[in-house]
Design a protein around this motif. Structure first.
Motif, PDB file in Angstrom:
ATOM      1  N   PHE A  20     -33.225 -44.925 -18.174  1.00 58.82           N
ATOM      2  CA  PHE A  20     -32.595 -44.224 -17.054  1.00 58.82           C
ATOM      3  C   PHE A  20     -31.379 -43.467 -17.584  1.00 58.82           C
ATOM      4  CE2 PHE A  20     -29.587 -44.036 -13.487  1.00 58.82           C
ATOM      5  CZ  PHE A  20     -30.397 -43.434 -12.530  1.00 58.82           C
ATOM      6  N   ARG A  21     -31.305 -42.177 -17.268  1.00 54.87           N
ATOM      7  CA  ARG A  21     -30.183 -41.370 -17.738  1.00 54.87           C
ATOM      8  C   ARG A  21     -29.533 -40.677 -16.552  1.00 54.87           C
ATOM      9  NH1 ARG A  21     -32.501 -38.182 -22.874  1.00 54.87           N
ATOM     10  NH2 ARG A  21     -33.148 -36.810 -21.215  1.00 54.87           N
ATOM     11  N   MET A  22     -28.237 -40.414 -16.681  1.00 55.88           N
ATOM     12  CA  MET A  22     -27.479 -39.781 -15.604  1.00 55.88           C
ATOM     13  C   MET A  22     -26.660 -38.624 -16.154  1.00 55.88           C
ATOM     14  SD  MET A  22     -26.078 -43.138 -13.550  1.00 55.88           S
ATOM     15  CE  MET A  22     -24.745 -42.185 -12.924  1.00 55.88           C
ATOM     16  N   LEU A  23     -26.390 -37.642 -15.286  1.00 52.66           N
ATOM     17  CA  LEU A  23     -25.485 -36.563 -15.652  1.00 52.66           C
ATOM     18  C   LEU A  23     -24.068 -37.108 -15.705  1.00 52.66           C
ATOM     19  CD1 LEU A  23     -26.861 -33.702 -13.386  1.00 52.66           C
ATOM     20  CD2 LEU A  23     -27.065 -33.880 -15.857  1.00 52.66           C
ATOM     21  N   ARG A  24     -23.341 -36.689 -16.701  1.00 53.80           N
ATOM     22  CA  ARG A  24     -21.943 -37.095 -16.838  1.00 53.80           C
ATOM     23  C   ARG A  24     -21.088 -35.851 -17.003  1.00 53.80           C
ATOM     24  NH1 ARG A  24     -24.921 -41.013 -19.145  1.00 53.80           N
ATOM     25  NH2 ARG A  24     -24.393 -43.155 -18.676  1.00 53.80           N
ATOM     26  N   PRO A  25     -19.809 -35.960 -16.633  1.00 55.12           N
ATOM     27  CA  PRO A  25     -18.918 -34.806 -16.828  1.00 55.12           C
ATOM     28  C   PRO A  25     -18.803 -34.454 -18.313  1.00 55.12           C
ATOM     29  CG  PRO A  25     -17.864 -36.511 -15.497  1.00 55.12           C
ATOM     30  CD  PRO A  25     -19.146 -37.090 -16.016  1.00 55.12           C
ATOM     31  N   LYS A  26     -18.478 -33.193 -18.585  1.00 54.08           N
ATOM     32  CA  LYS A  26     -18.265 -32.773 -19.967  1.00 54.08           C
ATOM     33  C   LYS A  26     -17.158 -33.613 -20.576  1.00 54.08           C
ATOM     34  CE  LYS A  26     -19.541 -27.940 -19.467  1.00 54.08           C
ATOM     35  NZ  LYS A  26     -19.110 -26.563 -19.558  1.00 54.08           N
ATOM     36  N   SER A  27     -17.251 -33.797 -21.878  1.00 54.59           N
ATOM     37  CA  SER A  27     -16.198 -34.551 -22.561  1.00 54.59           C
ATOM     38  C   SER A  27     -15.597 -33.669 -23.658  1.00 54.59           C
ATOM     39  CB  SER A  27     -16.763 -35.840 -23.152  1.00 54.59           C
ATOM     40  OG  SER A  27     -17.267 -35.628 -24.438  1.00 54.59           O
ATOM     41  N   ASP A  28     -14.504 -34.118 -24.206  1.00 51.90           N
ATOM     42  CA  ASP A  28     -13.856 -33.391 -25.294  1.00 51.90           C
ATOM     43  C   ASP A  28     -14.335 -33.866 -26.659  1.00 51.90           C
ATOM     44  OD1 ASP A  28     -12.370 -31.792 -23.587  1.00 51.90           O
ATOM     45  OD2 ASP A  28     -10.740 -33.248 -23.444  1.00 51.90           O
ATOM     46  N   ALA A  29     -15.360 -34.687 -26.675  1.00 51.83           N
ATOM     47  CA  ALA A  29     -15.893 -35.191 -27.937  1.00 51.83           C
ATOM     48  C   ALA A  29     -16.514 -34.050 -28.737  1.00 51.83           C
ATOM     49  CB  ALA A  29     -16.943 -36.269 -27.664  1.00 51.83           C
ATOM     50  N   VAL A  30     -16.659 -34.253 -30.029  1.00 55.28           N
ATOM     51  CA  VAL A  30     -17.307 -33.268 -30.885  1.00 55.28           C
ATOM     52  C   VAL A  30     -18.758 -33.128 -30.435  1.00 55.28           C
ATOM     53  CG1 VAL A  30     -17.977 -32.710 -33.247  1.00 55.28           C
ATOM     54  CG2 VAL A  30     -15.781 -33.816 -32.798  1.00 55.28           C
ATOM     55  N   LEU A  61     -27.950 -32.601 -19.102  1.00 60.07           N
ATOM     56  CA  LEU A  61     -28.036 -34.039 -19.328  1.00 60.07           C
ATOM     57  C   LEU A  61     -27.274 -34.463 -20.580  1.00 60.07           C
ATOM     58  CD1 LEU A  61     -29.248 -36.667 -18.267  1.00 60.07           C
ATOM     59  CD2 LEU A  61     -31.253 -36.209 -19.661  1.00 60.07           C
ATOM     60  N   LEU A  62     -27.277 -33.620 -21.590  1.00 59.96           N
ATOM     61  CA  LEU A  62     -26.612 -33.982 -22.842  1.00 59.96           C
ATOM     62  C   LEU A  62     -25.163 -33.512 -22.911  1.00 59.96           C
ATOM     63  CD1 LEU A  62     -29.457 -33.259 -25.422  1.00 59.96           C
ATOM     64  CD2 LEU A  62     -28.744 -35.444 -24.459  1.00 59.96           C
ATOM     65  N   THR A  63     -24.941 -32.223 -22.690  1.00 60.60           N
ATOM     66  CA  THR A  63     -23.589 -31.688 -22.909  1.00 60.60           C
ATOM     67  C   THR A  63     -23.164 -30.612 -21.940  1.00 60.60           C
ATOM     68  OG1 THR A  63     -24.390 -29.966 -24.402  1.00 60.60           O
ATOM     69  CG2 THR A  63     -23.745 -32.061 -25.398  1.00 60.60           C
ATOM     70  N   GLY A  64     -24.063 -30.152 -21.099  1.00 56.91           N
ATOM     71  CA  GLY A  64     -23.749 -28.965 -20.319  1.00 56.91           C
ATOM     72  C   GLY A  64     -23.450 -29.163 -18.861  1.00 56.91           C
ATOM     73  N   ASN A  65     -23.230 -30.398 -18.396  1.00 56.03           N
ATOM     74  CA  ASN A  65     -22.949 -30.596 -16.983  1.00 56.03           C
ATOM     75  C   ASN A  65     -21.604 -29.984 -16.627  1.00 56.03           C
ATOM     76  OD1 ASN A  65     -23.565 -31.484 -14.402  1.00 56.03           O
ATOM     77  ND2 ASN A  65     -22.483 -33.395 -14.673  1.00 56.03           N
ATOM     78  N   SER A  66     -21.498 -29.513 -15.398  1.00 59.88           N
ATOM     79  CA  SER A  66     -20.238 -28.912 -14.958  1.00 59.88           C
ATOM     80  C   SER A  66     -19.878 -29.423 -13.570  1.00 59.88           C
ATOM     81  CB  SER A  66     -20.354 -27.388 -14.916  1.00 59.88           C
ATOM     82  OG  SER A  66     -21.235 -26.990 -13.886  1.00 59.88           O
TER      83      SER A  66
END
Length: 123
Positions: A20-30, A61-66
């Motif tokens: 199960f995966r969820m959208l998460r807010p963008k992070s400042d991680a590399v 899902l990986l890095t582009g949620n806004s």
């Protein structure tokens, strides 16, 4: 027999399997998973206006949620009196994403051969 909680059962199985995966807010991680190889999206020297789309990211899902996409989904859900909403880039992506997520190996699917090709691709 029709199971009114069919999707609930599917979600429970995904959670139990750790899938199960969820959208998460963008992070400042590399970011090693998008198309922004040179870090242009995060370059403060470019003086790109706040909120402007300015580069290629990975999938939501990986890095582009806004925040903007999440707010719009919330507004759509409220408008339709639904528990949630999910945006897709196109009808093709919606058919592919939904159908490939809900249908399991061994399921039987009946569809009209005049249906759009995206439905067949999703199946």
């Amino acid at each position: 027999m029709h199971d009114d909680n069919f999707l609930g059962v599917k979600l429970a199985v995904r959670k139990a399997e750790g899938a199960f995966r969820m959208l998460r807010p963008k992070s400042d991680a590399v970011d090693f998973s998008s198309n922004d190889y040179l870090g242009i999206v995060r370059n403060d020297l470019l003086k790109i206006p706040e909120g402007a789309q300015h580069g290629s990211t990975g999938s939501r899902l990986l890095t582009g949620n806004s925040t903007e996409a999440s707010v719009l989904e919330d507004q759509i859900a409220v408008f339709h009196a639904a528990p949630a909403a999910l945006l897709f880039n196109s009808g093709y992506d919606a058919n592919l994403g939904l159908l490939s997520s809900v249908i399991s190996k061994g399921d039987t699917v009946l569809y009209d051969f005049l249906s759009h090709a995206s439905i067949r691709d999703g199946i």
